[in-house]
Design a protein around this motif. Sequence first.
Motif, PDB file in Angstrom:
ATOM      1  N   GLU A   2       0.876  -1.345  -0.324  1.00 16.08           N
ATOM      2  CA  GLU A   2      -0.018   0.309  -0.041  1.00 16.08           C
ATOM      3  C   GLU A   2       0.862   1.318  -0.017  1.00 16.08           C
ATOM      4  O   GLU A   2       0.305   2.108  -0.463  1.00 16.08           O
ATOM      5  CB  GLU A   2      -0.960   0.006   1.504  1.00 16.08           C
ATOM      6  CG  GLU A   2      -1.714   1.351   1.589  1.00 16.08           C
ATOM      7  CD  GLU A   2      -2.539   1.433   2.690  1.00 16.08           C
ATOM      8  OE1 GLU A   2      -3.360   2.134   2.831  1.00 16.08           O
ATOM      9  OE2 GLU A   2      -1.878   0.758   3.499  1.00 16.08           O
ATOM     10  N   GLU A   3       2.054   1.091   0.640  1.00 12.62           N
ATOM     11  CA  GLU A   3       2.884   2.501   0.705  1.00 12.62           C
ATOM     12  C   GLU A   3       3.528   2.828  -0.754  1.00 12.62           C
ATOM     13  O   GLU A   3       3.638   3.999  -0.945  1.00 12.62           O
ATOM     14  CB  GLU A   3       4.301   2.107   1.712  1.00 12.62           C
ATOM     15  CG  GLU A   3       3.794   1.609   2.937  1.00 12.62           C
ATOM     16  CD  GLU A   3       3.021   2.422   3.779  1.00 12.62           C
ATOM     17  OE1 GLU A   3       3.288   3.821   3.757  1.00 12.62           O
ATOM     18  OE2 GLU A   3       2.110   2.395   4.581  1.00 12.62           O
ATOM     19  N   ILE A   4       3.254   2.094  -1.634  1.00  9.07           N
ATOM     20  CA  ILE A   4       3.776   2.384  -2.924  1.00  9.07           C
ATOM     21  C   ILE A   4       2.713   3.465  -3.573  1.00  9.07           C
ATOM     22  O   ILE A   4       3.177   4.236  -4.376  1.00  9.07           O
ATOM     23  CB  ILE A   4       4.090   1.182  -3.884  1.00  9.07           C
ATOM     24  CG1 ILE A   4       5.234   0.420  -3.369  1.00  9.07           C
ATOM     25  CG2 ILE A   4       4.190   1.512  -5.258  1.00  9.07           C
ATOM     26  CD1 ILE A   4       5.407  -1.224  -4.033  1.00  9.07           C
ATOM     27  N   THR A   5       1.400   2.925  -3.374  1.00  7.71           N
ATOM     28  CA  THR A   5       0.154   4.024  -3.734  1.00  7.71           C
ATOM     29  C   THR A   5       0.455   5.447  -3.130  1.00  7.71           C
ATOM     30  O   THR A   5      -0.429   6.114  -3.308  1.00  7.71           O
ATOM     31  CB  THR A   5      -0.789   3.242  -3.681  1.00  7.71           C
ATOM     32  OG1 THR A   5      -1.259   3.145  -2.244  1.00  7.71           O
ATOM     33  CG2 THR A   5      -0.815   1.851  -4.229  1.00  7.71           C
ATOM     34  N   LYS A   6       1.339   5.684  -2.144  1.00  3.63           N
ATOM     35  CA  LYS A   6       1.415   6.799  -1.485  1.00  3.63           C
ATOM     36  C   LYS A   6       2.446   7.685  -1.704  1.00  3.63           C
ATOM     37  O   LYS A   6       2.731   8.879  -1.105  1.00  3.63           O
ATOM     38  CB  LYS A   6       1.337   6.627   0.379  1.00  3.63           C
ATOM     39  CG  LYS A   6       0.112   5.963   0.742  1.00  3.63           C
ATOM     40  CD  LYS A   6       0.388   5.793   2.294  1.00  3.63           C
ATOM     41  CE  LYS A   6      -0.688   4.884   2.687  1.00  3.63           C
ATOM     42  NZ  LYS A   6      -0.517   4.682   4.337  1.00  3.63           N
ATOM     43  N   LEU A   7       3.383   7.049  -2.625  1.00 13.04           N
ATOM     44  CA  LEU A   7       4.712   7.575  -2.889  1.00 13.04           C
ATOM     45  C   LEU A   7       4.333   9.247  -3.357  1.00 13.04           C
ATOM     46  O   LEU A   7       3.632   9.499  -4.356  1.00 13.04           O
ATOM     47  CB  LEU A   7       5.449   6.988  -4.066  1.00 13.04           C
ATOM     48  CG  LEU A   7       5.899   5.907  -3.360  1.00 13.04           C
ATOM     49  CD1 LEU A   7       6.722   4.993  -4.608  1.00 13.04           C
ATOM     50  CD2 LEU A   7       7.325   6.278  -2.464  1.00 13.04           C
ATOM     51  N   HIS A   8       5.055  10.316  -2.957  1.00 15.20           N
ATOM     52  CA  HIS A   8       4.667  11.631  -3.255  1.00 15.20           C
ATOM     53  C   HIS A   8       5.971  12.369  -3.019  1.00 15.20           C
ATOM     54  O   HIS A   8       6.144  13.500  -3.606  1.00 15.20           O
ATOM     55  CB  HIS A   8       3.546  12.180  -2.430  1.00 15.20           C
ATOM     56  CG  HIS A   8       3.592  12.506  -1.041  1.00 15.20           C
ATOM     57  ND1 HIS A   8       3.774  11.501   0.054  1.00 15.20           N
ATOM     58  CD2 HIS A   8       4.216  13.680  -0.081  1.00 15.20           C
ATOM     59  CE1 HIS A   8       3.856  11.836   0.892  1.00 15.20           C
ATOM     60  NE2 HIS A   8       4.170  13.254   0.983  1.00 15.20           N
ATOM     61  N   ILE A   9       7.039  12.032  -2.225  1.00 15.90           N
ATOM     62  CA  ILE A   9       8.444  12.807  -2.067  1.00 15.90           C
ATOM     63  C   ILE A   9       9.101  12.445  -3.049  1.00 15.90           C
ATOM     64  O   ILE A   9       9.505  11.534  -3.489  1.00 15.90           O
ATOM     65  CB  ILE A   9       8.770  12.461  -0.775  1.00 15.90           C
ATOM     66  CG1 ILE A   9       7.512  12.935   0.577  1.00 15.90           C
ATOM     67  CG2 ILE A   9       9.983  13.373  -0.552  1.00 15.90           C
ATOM     68  CD1 ILE A   9       8.035  12.468   1.893  1.00 15.90           C
ATOM     69  N   THR A  10       9.841  13.825  -3.644  1.00 20.06           N
ATOM     70  CA  THR A  10      10.773  13.507  -4.996  1.00 20.06           C
ATOM     71  C   THR A  10      12.056  13.754  -4.210  1.00 20.06           C
ATOM     72  O   THR A  10      12.169  14.518  -3.293  1.00 20.06           O
ATOM     73  CB  THR A  10      10.435  14.287  -6.045  1.00 20.06           C
ATOM     74  OG1 THR A  10      10.760  15.547  -5.557  1.00 20.06           O
ATOM     75  CG2 THR A  10       9.109  14.332  -6.509  1.00 20.06           C
ATOM     76  N   LYS A  11      12.913  12.898  -4.866  1.00 18.88           N
ATOM     77  CA  LYS A  11      14.456  13.369  -4.472  1.00 18.88           C
ATOM     78  C   LYS A  11      15.019  14.528  -4.787  1.00 18.88           C
ATOM     79  O   LYS A  11      15.625  15.411  -3.966  1.00 18.88           O
ATOM     80  CB  LYS A  11      15.399  12.253  -5.034  1.00 18.88           C
ATOM     81  CG  LYS A  11      15.524  11.008  -4.497  1.00 18.88           C
ATOM     82  CD  LYS A  11      16.594  10.170  -4.963  1.00 18.88           C
ATOM     83  CE  LYS A  11      16.683   8.840  -4.187  1.00 18.88           C
ATOM     84  NZ  LYS A  11      17.806   8.210  -4.951  1.00 18.88           N
ATOM     85  N   ARG A  12      14.301  15.168  -5.862  1.00 21.11           N
ATOM     86  CA  ARG A  12      14.621  16.461  -6.243  1.00 21.11           C
ATOM     87  C   ARG A  12      14.241  17.502  -5.227  1.00 21.11           C
ATOM     88  O   ARG A  12      14.966  18.645  -5.158  1.00 21.11           O
ATOM     89  CB  ARG A  12      13.859  16.687  -7.480  1.00 21.11           C
ATOM     90  CG  ARG A  12      14.278  17.977  -8.601  1.00 21.11           C
ATOM     91  CD  ARG A  12      13.424  18.229  -9.711  1.00 21.11           C
ATOM     92  NE  ARG A  12      13.662  16.899 -10.449  1.00 21.11           N
ATOM     93  CZ  ARG A  12      14.713  16.816 -11.423  1.00 21.11           C
ATOM     94  NH1 ARG A  12      15.692  17.737 -11.473  1.00 21.11           N
ATOM     95  NH2 ARG A  12      14.691  15.657 -11.870  1.00 21.11           N
ATOM     96  N   SER A  13      12.971  17.263  -4.563  1.00 17.00           N
ATOM     97  CA  SER A  13      12.739  18.179  -3.502  1.00 17.00           C
ATOM     98  C   SER A  13      13.491  18.417  -2.127  1.00 17.00           C
ATOM     99  O   SER A  13      13.440  19.351  -1.469  1.00 17.00           O
ATOM    100  CB  SER A  13      11.347  17.979  -2.874  1.00 17.00           C
ATOM    101  OG  SER A  13      11.476  16.723  -2.052  1.00 17.00           O
TER     102      SER A  13
END
Length: 489
Positions: A477-488
């Motif tokens: 389920e955690e994969i469907t929550k991914l929102h933080i980018t490394k670029r940020s």
Amino acid sequence: PAARRSGAARPPLRGPGAARRPVAVQHGGAVAEAAFGRKVAVLDYVEPSPPGTKWGLGGTCVNVGCIPKKLMHQAALLGSALKDAQHYGWNIAHPVHHNWSEMAQAVQNYVKSLNWGHRIQLQDKKVKYFNVKGSFSDPHTIRGLTKGGKETILTAEKIVIATGGRPKYPIHVAGALEYGITSDDLFWLKESPGKTLVVGASYISLECAGFLTGIGLDTTVMMRSIPLRGFDQQMASLVTEYMESYGTKFLKKCIPTKVEKLESNRLQVTWKNTDSGTEETDSFDTVMWAVGRAPDTKALNLETVGVKTNSETGKIIVDAREATSVPHIYAVGDITEGRPELTPTAIAAGKLLAQRLFGQSSELMDYDNVPTTVFTPLEYGCVGLSEEKAVQCYGSDNIEVYHAYYKPLEFTVAERDATQCYMKMVCLREREQRILGLHFIGPNAGEVIQGFALGIKCGATYPQLMKTIGIHPTCAEEITKLHITKRSG
């Protein structure tokens, strides 16, 4: 054997004067050809390993690869579960001991049952099985020799080579061949290997070291350079970090120089640190080499019939149709240049080859986005491109990496460290943000990645994934929550 539908039965092909209409499949390869009513023979012979280990029909995966590896990995996971169980109210008597002999016997009995199953399946598909070692006499003729030297000659219209690979020995290391073993031997040991040194940092090395540590053995990994070469290196580092916290020792930037047998029958290993140049020694009960695999093709006389190989790797050069430089000779699996060394890809390639040859299909094997999992104590599953490969292909400005650490619910009550539980998704930086790669470290990584692999194979995008509802409470389920980018940052 990949055949799933029975075909018309014909007498087995034997003798030098046999007609060249039938198909011979050289060494344990896919036999889907039988499904199309063709006369098929399969040759499968196991050359014993240097310590003398041999096994039955079914190839590397069944006998000395995926199957026994996963079962011994499961044994180690059960050991971890026993520790967790106390936190969940189970009264576990201590100390808990693992019995290698019982585990080995159970695993080996299961593998033998699979050997028998493959024999039965060959019979059901009317495939003639020869337990002989084959080599080419001419482009259409295979000469087979039994262990006792009895000769069998087969001729065929088409021939498929699927001999797989065998572990390499570092023959430049004194005592390596005399005193070391490989994964070919580990899974068939009757007694515990005891204190073990595993040399190499491949997935085979780390998987074996992981389950040896997990069942309570003193285990050390000797690494020359980087772990899991070819995999995403950030993920590889997390895998080894967890293994160290799990109890596996690592000798980094070290190379073995000699192995000697002591009067106590223990093995004394001398190695050199490539950074400092210093030499060190320690003694072990078992030394296992996991320094790579080589295609098992030397005895086939390929040069005699004009089958071209890569002079450096020894692998057979094939085109998109799995055809070699000789039009009627084909090759599939680990022996082919540029193909993933994975059992499912070899099986799929063999089925499609049979369909192209006899089933009026023109479909080619697609080797892109093949999922895989490394069954280390904390599993690592992936599909698609590593972050390094994506940057190489598209440039760092054109990719977006979404990432997150997470804690599996199962770890909370047991108070287990989740420092290395991590996932990342590599996407193209465009309006649709097509997913190029997905990487996951955590429990049941293979099960998690297998499901997402379908979407990525179908060209899934990041926005589509964000619209996918997760199953709560799961790690996936955690994969469907991914929102933080490394670029940020």
